[in-house]
Write a protein that holds these residues in place. Structure first.
Motif, PDB file in Angstrom:
ATOM      1  N   LEU A  54       0.834  -1.204   0.000  1.00 26.75           N
ATOM      2  CA  LEU A  54       0.000   0.000   0.000  1.00 26.75           C
ATOM      3  C   LEU A  54       0.868   1.253   0.000  1.00 26.75           C
ATOM      4  O   LEU A  54       1.899   1.305   0.684  1.00 26.75           O
ATOM      5  N   LEU A  55       0.432   2.242  -0.755  1.00 29.73           N
ATOM      6  CA  LEU A  55       1.087   3.542  -0.816  1.00 29.73           C
ATOM      7  C   LEU A  55       0.103   4.588  -0.326  1.00 29.73           C
ATOM      8  O   LEU A  55      -1.026   4.652  -0.810  1.00 29.73           O
ATOM      9  N   GLU A  56       0.517   5.399   0.627  1.00 28.37           N
ATOM     10  CA  GLU A  56      -0.413   6.339   1.248  1.00 28.37           C
ATOM     11  C   GLU A  56       0.114   7.769   1.145  1.00 28.37           C
ATOM     12  O   GLU A  56       1.288   8.046   1.433  1.00 28.37           O
ATOM     13  N   PHE A  57      -0.776   8.683   0.730  1.00 30.11           N
ATOM     14  CA  PHE A  57      -0.435  10.102   0.607  1.00 30.11           C
ATOM     15  C   PHE A  57      -0.915  10.924   1.805  1.00 30.11           C
ATOM     16  O   PHE A  57      -0.610  12.116   1.898  1.00 30.11           O
ATOM     17  N   GLY A  58      -1.708  10.319   2.688  1.00 28.16           N
ATOM     18  CA  GLY A  58      -2.223  11.062   3.839  1.00 28.16           C
ATOM     19  C   GLY A  58      -3.321  12.038   3.477  1.00 28.16           C
ATOM     20  O   GLY A  58      -3.521  13.043   4.163  1.00 28.16           O
ATOM     21  N   GLU A  59      -4.068  11.737   2.419  1.00 26.44           N
ATOM     22  CA  GLU A  59      -5.148  12.620   1.984  1.00 26.44           C
ATOM     23  C   GLU A  59      -6.410  12.335   2.794  1.00 26.44           C
ATOM     24  O   GLU A  59      -6.513  11.335   3.496  1.00 26.44           O
ATOM     25  N   GLY A  60      -7.381  13.213   2.678  1.00 27.35           N
ATOM     26  CA  GLY A  60      -8.647  13.025   3.369  1.00 27.35           C
ATOM     27  C   GLY A  60      -9.733  13.851   2.726  1.00 27.35           C
ATOM     28  O   GLY A  60      -9.481  14.624   1.794  1.00 27.35           O
ATOM     29  N   ASP A  61     -10.959  13.692   3.235  1.00 25.76           N
ATOM     30  CA  ASP A  61     -12.057  14.479   2.665  1.00 25.76           C
ATOM     31  C   ASP A  61     -12.002  15.912   3.183  1.00 25.76           C
ATOM     32  O   ASP A  61     -11.181  16.267   4.038  1.00 25.76           O
ATOM     33  N   ALA A  62     -12.893  16.750   2.668  1.00 27.14           N
ATOM     34  CA  ALA A  62     -12.854  18.184   2.961  1.00 27.14           C
ATOM     35  C   ALA A  62     -13.101  18.508   4.429  1.00 27.14           C
ATOM     36  O   ALA A  62     -12.718  19.569   4.909  1.00 27.14           O
ATOM     37  N   LYS A 103      -4.229  21.427   5.328  1.00 28.82           N
ATOM     38  CA  LYS A 103      -4.773  20.182   5.872  1.00 28.82           C
ATOM     39  C   LYS A 103      -3.874  18.968   5.605  1.00 28.82           C
ATOM     40  O   LYS A 103      -4.268  17.837   5.860  1.00 28.82           O
ATOM     41  N   SER A 104      -2.664  19.205   5.101  1.00 31.21           N
ATOM     42  CA  SER A 104      -1.754  18.093   4.836  1.00 31.21           C
ATOM     43  C   SER A 104      -1.437  17.345   6.123  1.00 31.21           C
ATOM     44  O   SER A 104      -1.166  17.957   7.163  1.00 31.21           O
ATOM     45  N   ALA A 105      -1.435  16.015   6.045  1.00 36.21           N
ATOM     46  CA  ALA A 105      -1.119  15.200   7.220  1.00 36.21           C
ATOM     47  C   ALA A 105       0.374  15.228   7.518  1.00 36.21           C
ATOM     48  O   ALA A 105       0.786  15.106   8.674  1.00 36.21           O
ATOM     49  N   TRP A 106       1.210  15.341   6.501  1.00 39.16           N
ATOM     50  CA  TRP A 106       2.655  15.470   6.663  1.00 39.16           C
ATOM     51  C   TRP A 106       3.244  16.029   5.384  1.00 39.16           C
ATOM     52  O   TRP A 106       2.603  16.043   4.337  1.00 39.16           O
ATOM     53  N   GLY A 107       4.467  16.513   5.469  1.00 41.04           N
ATOM     54  CA  GLY A 107       5.258  16.834   4.297  1.00 41.04           C
ATOM     55  C   GLY A 107       6.265  15.721   4.097  1.00 41.04           C
ATOM     56  O   GLY A 107       6.190  14.934   3.170  1.00 41.04           O
ATOM     57  N   SER A 144      -4.394  10.483  11.983  1.00 44.97           N
ATOM     58  CA  SER A 144      -5.008   9.434  12.795  1.00 44.97           C
ATOM     59  C   SER A 144      -5.637   8.360  11.908  1.00 44.97           C
ATOM     60  O   SER A 144      -5.538   7.160  12.195  1.00 44.97           O
ATOM     61  N   ASN A 145      -6.263   8.785  10.816  1.00 49.02           N
ATOM     62  CA  ASN A 145      -6.871   7.822   9.891  1.00 49.02           C
ATOM     63  C   ASN A 145      -5.821   6.917   9.255  1.00 49.02           C
ATOM     64  O   ASN A 145      -6.071   5.727   9.033  1.00 49.02           O
ATOM     65  N   PHE A 203      -1.434  -7.407   4.494  1.00 52.67           N
ATOM     66  CA  PHE A 203      -0.746  -6.695   3.421  1.00 52.67           C
ATOM     67  C   PHE A 203       0.752  -6.666   3.712  1.00 52.67           C
ATOM     68  O   PHE A 203       1.181  -6.738   4.868  1.00 52.67           O
ATOM     69  N   ASN A 204       1.556  -6.544   2.662  1.00 52.24           N
ATOM     70  CA  ASN A 204       2.999  -6.711   2.809  1.00 52.24           C
ATOM     71  C   ASN A 204       3.704  -5.458   3.311  1.00 52.24           C
ATOM     72  O   ASN A 204       4.532  -5.534   4.224  1.00 52.24           O
ATOM     73  N   ARG A 205       3.399  -4.314   2.712  1.00 57.17           N
ATOM     74  CA  ARG A 205       4.083  -3.063   3.062  1.00 57.17           C
ATOM     75  C   ARG A 205       3.073  -1.918   3.115  1.00 57.17           C
ATOM     76  O   ARG A 205       2.045  -1.946   2.440  1.00 57.17           O
ATOM     77  N   LEU A 206       3.432  -0.895   3.866  1.00 56.69           N
ATOM     78  CA  LEU A 206       2.751   0.392   3.792  1.00 56.69           C
ATOM     79  C   LEU A 206       3.827   1.458   3.660  1.00 56.69           C
ATOM     80  O   LEU A 206       4.672   1.619   4.544  1.00 56.69           O
ATOM     81  N   TRP A 207       3.801   2.152   2.542  1.00 54.71           N
ATOM     82  CA  TRP A 207       4.764   3.216   2.293  1.00 54.71           C
ATOM     83  C   TRP A 207       4.054   4.572   2.339  1.00 54.71           C
ATOM     84  O   TRP A 207       2.903   4.712   1.889  1.00 54.71           O
ATOM     85  N   LEU A 208       4.756   5.563   2.850  1.00 56.43           N
ATOM     86  CA  LEU A 208       4.249   6.927   2.923  1.00 56.43           C
ATOM     87  C   LEU A 208       5.027   7.798   1.946  1.00 56.43           C
ATOM     88  O   LEU A 208       6.259   7.777   1.923  1.00 56.43           O
ATOM     89  N   ALA A 209       4.296   8.570   1.145  1.00 51.35           N
ATOM     90  CA  ALA A 209       4.926   9.431   0.147  1.00 51.35           C
ATOM     91  C   ALA A 209       5.320  10.769   0.767  1.00 51.35           C
ATOM     92  O   ALA A 209       4.736  11.217   1.754  1.00 51.35           O
ATOM     93  N   GLU A 210       6.327  11.389   0.180  1.00 45.79           N
ATOM     94  CA  GLU A 210       6.718  12.740   0.590  1.00 45.79           C
ATOM     95  C   GLU A 210       6.217  13.745  -0.441  1.00 45.79           C
ATOM     96  O   GLU A 210       6.573  13.677  -1.616  1.00 45.79           O
ATOM     97  N   HIS A 211       5.370  14.662   0.019  1.00 47.21           N
ATOM     98  CA  HIS A 211       4.868  15.749  -0.825  1.00 47.21           C
ATOM     99  C   HIS A 211       4.806  17.012   0.023  1.00 47.21           C
ATOM    100  O   HIS A 211       4.290  16.986   1.139  1.00 47.21           O
ATOM    101  N   HIS A 212       5.329  18.088  -0.501  1.00 51.24           N
ATOM    102  CA  HIS A 212       5.286  19.362   0.216  1.00 51.24           C
ATOM    103  C   HIS A 212       4.319  20.283  -0.524  1.00 51.24           C
ATOM    104  O   HIS A 212       4.697  21.023  -1.429  1.00 51.24           O
ATOM    105  N   LEU A 213       3.042  20.170  -0.143  1.00 49.53           N
ATOM    106  CA  LEU A 213       1.979  20.901  -0.817  1.00 49.53           C
ATOM    107  C   LEU A 213       1.578  22.119  -0.004  1.00 49.53           C
ATOM    108  O   LEU A 213       1.644  22.110   1.234  1.00 49.53           O
ATOM    109  N   TYR A 214       1.151  23.148  -0.710  1.00 50.25           N
ATOM    110  CA  TYR A 214       0.627  24.323   0.003  1.00 50.25           C
ATOM    111  C   TYR A 214      -0.821  24.031   0.383  1.00 50.25           C
ATOM    112  O   TYR A 214      -1.766  24.423  -0.285  1.00 50.25           O
TER     113      TYR A 214
END
Length: 304
Positions: free
Chosen positions: A5-13, A50-54, A22-23, A36-47
């Motif tokens: 799994l690849l996760e961007f940390g996005e969410g609804d409005a 509500k970003s969960a992380w950069g 937390s989600n 599931f085998n892996r969970l990877w977190l992507a790095e994105h520095h968005l303006y």
């Protein structure tokens, strides 16, 4: 088959940064329970307020600490923004603390505003130089020792390093430095032509050069839900998006996953869920878990 799994940390409005984070933690626990085998977190520095992380690095040990079998990693770290020694030191230590379950995916992306802050008045180091440096820190322990430097734990195990790409010919770093390889076919700039013959040649050359088989993953994005009406809505949304999304029922993916692995010559799927609704994402996990090969937990790595 292996599904990660690849996760961007996005969410609804309606969700803010901490709700989204937390989600993701809840998502990780469920993915672990479902095999599931892996969970990877992507790095994105968005303006985006509500970003969960950069940068996902601080969250890696948190997820590793609340899961039992799931491999946890970066997909990928934007190495242009980081000090290779610091990253190598962190991930090696976490890898040994959490029983050999940490992956390090490296991506040749950037964040121009942050790069300007970091390199103002100086020349920046290239991605390829940093890539080679971080691999050497992890794999050539005795060379560091000659310089009176140690990355604890000394003689500890090192995480899997993965080179990320969006092209059918982007495996050159994996071949040169002996890392594993991920190819995305969902990013806006991704090439969709399989180039399978070329890829098979790469795998053979890798084994000849490094004495082991290379691990490979294919990164895709999409949605798998029970409701056909909801899937139709998502297809309409996807038509407005520049990314390549795969959307369908369990029956669709039962045929699609093996087809993709065969067509692109990869060993494993890494799935990025396009849904931003947490309940739909959990439903997708439950549906896709039926395809997952269940494995024994990773055992603690001995340092002695």
């Amino acid at each position: 088959m292996k599904i990660s799994l690849l996760e961007f940390g996005e969410g609804d409005a309606m969700s803010n940064s901490m709700v989204r984070l937390s989600n993701v933690l809840d998502y990780a626990v469920k993915a672990d329970q479902l095999g599931f085998n892996r969970l990877w977190l992507a790095e994105h520095h968005l303006y985006n307020r509500k970003s969960a992380w950069g940068c996902p690095l601080p969250i890696i040990p948190v997820i590793a600490g609340i899961t039992q079998k799931l491999r946890v990693g970066t997909g990928g770290i934007l190495l242009k923004l980081h000090n290779p020694f610091d990253v190598a030191a962190q991930v090696k230590l976490w890898h040994n603390i959490y029983g050999g379950r940490i992956d390090l995916g490296l991506a040749n992306g950037g964040a121009p505003k942050i790069e300007l802050l970091q390199h103002e008045g100086t020349s920046s180091v290239t991605f390829d130089t940093k890539f080679a440096t971080i691999v050497s820190y992890l794999k050539e322990e005795e060379k560091l020792r000659e310089k009176k430097i140690v990355l604890p734990p000394y003689h500890g195990s090192v995480p899997e390093v993965w080179a990320l790409s969006t092209t059918g010919r982007g495996f050159h770093r994996a071949l040169q430095y002996g890392t594993n390889y991920v190819r995305s076919i969902f990013h806006e700039v991704a090439e969709l032509a399989p180039e399978k013959e070329l890829f098979e040649d790469f795998k053979k050359e890798f084994e000849q050069r490094h004495g082991r088989k290379v691990k490979t993953m294919l990164s895709i994005s999409g949605s798998c839900l029970r409701s056909e009406s909801r899937l139709r809505e998502l297809r309409r949304e996807a038509a407005k998006d520049e990314k390549n999304h795969l959307i369908g029922s369990v029956a669709y993916f039962e045929e699609k996953f093996p087809e993709l692995l065969y067509t692109y010559g990869a060993d494993e799927i890494i799935w990025r869920d396009m849904n931003r609704n947490v309940h739909e994402k959990h439903e997708t996990l439950e549906l896709l878990s039926g395809f997952v090969t269940k494995e024994e937990p990773v055992r603690e790595v001995s340092l002695h």
